[in-house]
Design an enzyme around this catalytic site. Structure first.
Site, PDB file in Angstrom:
ATOM      1  N   GLU A  77       0.828  -1.203   0.000  1.00  0.00           N
ATOM      2  CA  GLU A  77       0.000   0.000   0.000  1.00  0.00           C
ATOM      3  C   GLU A  77       0.865   1.258   0.000  1.00  0.00           C
ATOM      4  O   GLU A  77       1.805   1.387   0.761  1.00  0.00           O
ATOM      5  CB  GLU A  77      -0.934  -0.002   1.210  1.00  0.00           C
ATOM      6  CG  GLU A  77      -1.926  -1.160   1.221  1.00  0.00           C
ATOM      7  CD  GLU A  77      -2.901  -1.150   0.044  1.00  0.00           C
ATOM      8  OE1 GLU A  77      -2.984  -0.114  -0.649  1.00  0.00           O
ATOM      9  OE2 GLU A  77      -3.569  -2.168  -0.172  1.00  0.00           O
ATOM     10  N   ARG A 136     -18.098  -0.055   5.509  1.00  0.00           N
ATOM     11  CA  ARG A 136     -19.218  -0.696   4.818  1.00  0.00           C
ATOM     12  C   ARG A 136     -19.923  -1.697   5.713  1.00  0.00           C
ATOM     13  O   ARG A 136     -21.134  -1.904   5.600  1.00  0.00           O
ATOM     14  CB  ARG A 136     -18.702  -1.376   3.549  1.00  0.00           C
ATOM     15  CG  ARG A 136     -19.788  -2.032   2.696  1.00  0.00           C
ATOM     16  CD  ARG A 136     -19.207  -2.601   1.414  1.00  0.00           C
ATOM     17  NE  ARG A 136     -18.149  -3.567   1.652  1.00  0.00           N
ATOM     18  CZ  ARG A 136     -18.371  -4.854   1.953  1.00  0.00           C
ATOM     19  NH1 ARG A 136     -19.603  -5.313   2.072  1.00  0.00           N
ATOM     20  NH2 ARG A 136     -17.352  -5.675   2.138  1.00  0.00           N
ATOM     21  N   CYS A 187      -8.148  -1.597   8.221  1.00  0.00           N
ATOM     22  CA  CYS A 187      -6.788  -1.655   7.683  1.00  0.00           C
ATOM     23  C   CYS A 187      -6.243  -0.253   7.423  1.00  0.00           C
ATOM     24  O   CYS A 187      -5.145   0.099   7.861  1.00  0.00           O
ATOM     25  CB  CYS A 187      -6.755  -2.481   6.397  1.00  0.00           C
ATOM     26  SG  CYS A 187      -6.968  -4.252   6.639  1.00  0.00           S
ATOM     27  N   HIS A 220      -1.448  -5.591   2.178  1.00  0.00           N
ATOM     28  CA  HIS A 220      -2.661  -6.397   2.142  1.00  0.00           C
ATOM     29  C   HIS A 220      -2.328  -7.775   1.568  1.00  0.00           C
ATOM     30  O   HIS A 220      -1.526  -7.880   0.636  1.00  0.00           O
ATOM     31  CB  HIS A 220      -3.737  -5.740   1.269  1.00  0.00           C
ATOM     32  CG  HIS A 220      -4.692  -4.894   2.041  1.00  0.00           C
ATOM     33  ND1 HIS A 220      -4.890  -3.549   1.798  1.00  0.00           N
ATOM     34  CD2 HIS A 220      -5.536  -5.205   3.063  1.00  0.00           C
ATOM     35  CE1 HIS A 220      -5.792  -3.073   2.635  1.00  0.00           C
ATOM     36  NE2 HIS A 220      -6.200  -4.063   3.410  1.00  0.00           N
TER      37      HIS A 220
END
Length: 216
Positions: free
Chosen positions: A79, A89, A142, A168
């Site tokens: 990342e 979500r 995360c 990830h």
């Protein structure tokens, strides 16, 4: 001192490959003589960042690599950017579901990883481990941990020389339901890949200049 973190299971799963992979990486790196500590973080907004900060204050690591699950991706994602936004979500493991909230009130909009992500990508490719540089760590726990990590490293004098970032990982291929076509990877390859990133970060002061961007 190297600090590696993974997450506890979330979303109804019984395991989280990020934590399993971190344990594999810890074993590999310790066998090579590195001082490494692994830490399992709660998948909870706020608490995860607090647990991470306590560990960093106690251990004073020179390198911190946090990891998490990105189900649906088929490779390790290095990342590049953490953003100051929590937008969940689904609820976290404590039932929290922040929407459009800052990770750190009044903090910068974003931080870049201080890992040599391009050099690490090249090293992973040479090692035969699928990898990419990712432009988004999402807006769930995360990214929350990634942002909190980079904020702490940038704003804490004792951590001025430390480096950090986030990786990830895909689903664990050994735990996919029979017949599932979801992208996955072996935990051994994930752990080997994390170890490759650690070695590269320890050996690299200036990142490589190579293309690893995205069109969309």
């Amino acid at each position: 001192m190297i600090l590696l973190t993974g997450f506890e299971p979330f979303g109804g799963d019984s395991t989280n490959p990020s934590w399993t992979a971190v344990l594999v990486a810890q074993d590999i790196l310790r066998a090579e003589g590195h001082e490494v500590e692994a830490l399992e973080l709660p998948c909870v907004f706020g608490e995860s960042a607090s647990v991470l900060q306590e560990a960093m204050e106690r251990l004073r690591p020179e390198l911190v690599i946090c990891t998490g699950l990105a189900g649906g991706r088929d490779r390790l994602s290095l990342e590049r950017v953490a953003i100051n936004c929590d937008d969940a979500r689904i609820p976290d493991n404590a039932g929290n579901q922040p929407i459009d909230e800052e990770v750190v009130g009044g903090g910068p909009a974003a931080y870049f990883s201080t890992l040599p992500v391009k050099s690490a990508l090249r090293a992973l490719q040479i090692a035969g481990i699928r990898a990419e540089v990712s432009q988004t760590a999402g807006t769930y726990v995360c990214n929350h941990v990634f942002y909190a990590l980079m904020h702490w490293l940038s704003s804490t004098p004792v951590a001025a020389q430390a480096r950090g970032g986030f990786i990830h990982v895909p689903y664990d291929e050994a735990r996919l339901p029979q017949g599932s076509a979801a992208p996955a990877m072996s935990v051994r390859d994930m752990g080997e890949g994390i170890a490759v990133v650690v070695r590269t970060a320890l050996e690299t002061s200036v990142d490589a200049k190579l293309s690893a961007g995205a069109i969309h």
